[in-house]
Motif scaffolding. Structure first.
Motif: not given
Length: 201
Positions: A34-44, A55-60, A102-103, A197-201
């Motif tokens: 999520r933090n990578l996305r918010l920072a504009g560092l995609t695709p991953v 064990a993980l859900p789909p990641l996007g 942080r993003p 609280k900051t919305g980074a998560m």
């Protein structure tokens, strides 16, 4: 900006798969993504073990998951798989256990990389001789990193090409990886609340 995320480690020091531990509203790995996305560092380009992937859900759609069939070979084997998946061009290298990066801090590093002086082919946060993440590279580093072996990261490689490396200071979140239960407890009880609280998560 393409990002490579080698995340197939066995978490031996943690005693359990640290990427699956709760952090914020999901897992440690989901917080990093999520933090990578918010920072504009995609695709991953994310390299996982088969057990972690299950064990993980789909990641996007912006996460290209690759499987390391033998994660016991060490970090370098996952890094090589991720590097081989990357298209040509500059890229950043991130760790799966840095959920407090942080993003806005990661985006700031990317802008510094874009403004790097001539001759500097990589940029890393650095404090007291210790490198943080993400680290940004020109494409020529792909072959250098690809040659690493075992569980050793790229610290020695960065020092070998020190004249090409641009270093900048950065906040604690770029250095606070989760290796032990004590480190996880400290971050999840303190920093995770602040991130929510900051919305980074």
């Amino acid at each position: 900006m393409n990002a490579v995320l080698p995340a197939a480690g066995l978490s031996r020091r943690m005693g359990t798969q640290k990427l699956l531990l709760p952090f914020g509203s999901g897992t440690v790995l989901e917080a990093v993504l999520r933090n990578l996305r918010l920072a504009g560092l995609t695709p991953v380009f994310c390299v996982l073990s088969e057990a972690t992937r299950r064990a993980l859900p789909p990641l996007g759609e912006d996460v290209d998951v690759r499987i390391n069939p033998a994660p016991e070979r060490g970090y370098a084997s996952s890094l090589a798989i991720g590097l081989d998946a990357l298209p040509p061009g500059p890229f950043c290298l991130m760790l799966g256990d840095l959920p407090t990066a942080r993003p806005d801090d990661m985006a700031r590093l990317r802008r510094a990389f874009d403004r790097r002086p001539s001759g500097r082919t990589a940029l890393a946060p650095c404090r007291g001789g210790r490198f943080g993440h993400p680290i940004f590279f020109e494409d020529l580093w792909r072959g250098r990193l690809r040659a690493l072996a075992g569980d050793r990261g790229g610290r020695d490689l960065l020092r070998r090409y020190r004249e090409e490396l641009w270093t900048v200071d950065g906040p604690d979140g770029l250095f606070a990886d989760l290796d032990t239960p004590e480190a996880y407890a400290a971050l999840s009880e303190g920093a995770a609340v602040d991130f929510e609280k900051t919305g980074a998560m």
